[in-house]
Design a protein around this motif. Sequence first.
Motif, PDB file in Angstrom:
ATOM      1  N   THR A   1      -0.630  -0.737  -7.808  1.00  0.00           N
ATOM      2  CA  THR A   1       0.019  -1.945  -7.316  1.00  0.00           C
ATOM      3  C   THR A   1       0.222  -1.846  -5.808  1.00  0.00           C
ATOM      4  OG1 THR A   1       2.278  -1.127  -7.564  1.00  0.00           O
ATOM      5  CG2 THR A   1       1.265  -2.158  -9.513  1.00  0.00           C
ATOM      6  N   GLN A   2       0.472  -3.005  -5.208  1.00  0.00           N
ATOM      7  CA  GLN A   2       0.725  -3.015  -3.764  1.00  0.00           C
ATOM      8  C   GLN A   2       1.998  -2.266  -3.416  1.00  0.00           C
ATOM      9  OE1 GLN A   2       0.271  -5.663  -5.742  1.00  0.00           O
ATOM     10  NE2 GLN A   2       1.696  -7.311  -5.296  1.00  0.00           N
ATOM     11  N   ASP A   3       2.888  -2.061  -4.383  1.00  0.00           N
ATOM     12  CA  ASP A   3       4.101  -1.287  -4.127  1.00  0.00           C
ATOM     13  C   ASP A   3       3.836   0.222  -4.141  1.00  0.00           C
ATOM     14  OD1 ASP A   3       5.667  -3.597  -3.927  1.00  0.00           O
ATOM     15  OD2 ASP A   3       6.020  -3.627  -6.095  1.00  0.00           O
ATOM     16  N   GLN A   4       2.806   0.655  -4.859  1.00  0.00           N
ATOM     17  CA  GLN A   4       2.501   2.084  -4.944  1.00  0.00           C
ATOM     18  C   GLN A   4       1.733   2.575  -3.717  1.00  0.00           C
ATOM     19  OE1 GLN A   4       0.605   1.727  -8.815  1.00  0.00           O
ATOM     20  NE2 GLN A   4       2.076   3.208  -9.623  1.00  0.00           N
ATOM     21  N   ALA A   5       0.736   1.838  -3.287  1.00  0.00           N
ATOM     22  CA  ALA A   5      -0.065   2.230  -2.128  1.00  0.00           C
ATOM     23  C   ALA A   5      -0.340   0.975  -1.310  1.00  0.00           C
ATOM     24  CB  ALA A   5      -1.362   2.894  -2.558  1.00  0.00           C
ATOM     25  N   ASN A   6       0.486   0.738  -0.341  1.00  0.00           N
ATOM     26  CA  ASN A   6       0.361  -0.459   0.483  1.00  0.00           C
ATOM     27  C   ASN A   6      -0.014  -0.051   1.900  1.00  0.00           C
ATOM     28  OD1 ASN A   6       0.352  -3.094   1.300  1.00  0.00           O
ATOM     29  ND2 ASN A   6       2.574  -3.343   1.303  1.00  0.00           N
ATOM     30  N   GLN A   7      -1.222   0.408   2.051  1.00  0.00           N
ATOM     31  CA  GLN A   7      -1.702   0.865   3.351  1.00  0.00           C
ATOM     32  C   GLN A   7      -2.310  -0.300   4.125  1.00  0.00           C
ATOM     33  OE1 GLN A   7      -0.114   3.719   1.774  1.00  0.00           O
ATOM     34  NE2 GLN A   7      -0.678   4.050   3.883  1.00  0.00           N
ATOM     35  N   ALA A   8      -2.312  -0.178   5.426  1.00  0.00           N
ATOM     36  CA  ALA A   8      -2.901  -1.199   6.291  1.00  0.00           C
ATOM     37  C   ALA A   8      -4.419  -1.202   6.142  1.00  0.00           C
ATOM     38  CB  ALA A   8      -2.527  -0.906   7.741  1.00  0.00           C
ATOM     39  N   ALA A   9      -5.013  -2.342   6.394  1.00  0.00           N
ATOM     40  CA  ALA A   9      -6.473  -2.444   6.379  1.00  0.00           C
ATOM     41  C   ALA A   9      -7.035  -1.467   7.407  1.00  0.00           C
ATOM     42  CB  ALA A   9      -6.904  -3.868   6.695  1.00  0.00           C
ATOM     43  N   GLY A  10      -8.151  -0.827   7.071  1.00  0.00           N
ATOM     44  CA  GLY A  10      -8.771   0.117   7.988  1.00  0.00           C
ATOM     45  C   GLY A  10      -9.817   0.957   7.280  1.00  0.00           C
TER      46      GLY A  10
END
Length: 183
Positions: free
Chosen positions: A87-96
């Motif tokens: 989920t976006q709460d578990q791994a919410n890293q920036a685009a890159g």
Amino acid sequence: MVMVSRLTFLATTAALFGGALGEFAITNPSSNSWWVAGSQNVLTWNCKETTLQTFTALIANKDPKVLVAPMAFIGIINNFDCSKTITQDQANQAAGTGYTIQLANPLNSTEVYVTSEEFEIKPLGSAYPATMAPSGTGTSGNSTSSTGSSNSSAPANSNAASSSTPFSFGFAAIGAILGLVVA
């Protein structure tokens, strides 16, 4: 005589640990299968290629300005799951670019069992790769949803390869055993 028996013991131990990992690999994400920022994504591995029962999932980036060190995002994963919706709460890293996923020992995350290929995290709203299309997007995989959902049973990218070898775990085990044998 003692030195020869230690070397035989170490060689046997390395073979056993190497066999425990087989051709264990992370199949998604990969260089051909990215994640989308701020969305649900899928982590898959070839679970039948290892006898490991559990591991920890970490995300890393080769650029220390993005991530200084690998960051755990799931504490314990059961190998038999074969995939996990992130989920976006578990791994919410920036685009890159330059991201990797590591599956590691849950008791010592520096003991990495396998590392994914480098992959990209695309900006929010990007389409998922066709092989990992979120559910509800049809068969084309061209989703423009900004909060796409993942299908944890989506097919894995069979062309993915691991950048870690079974020997890395074996050598770590040998070092630990050497400490026990010598002590």
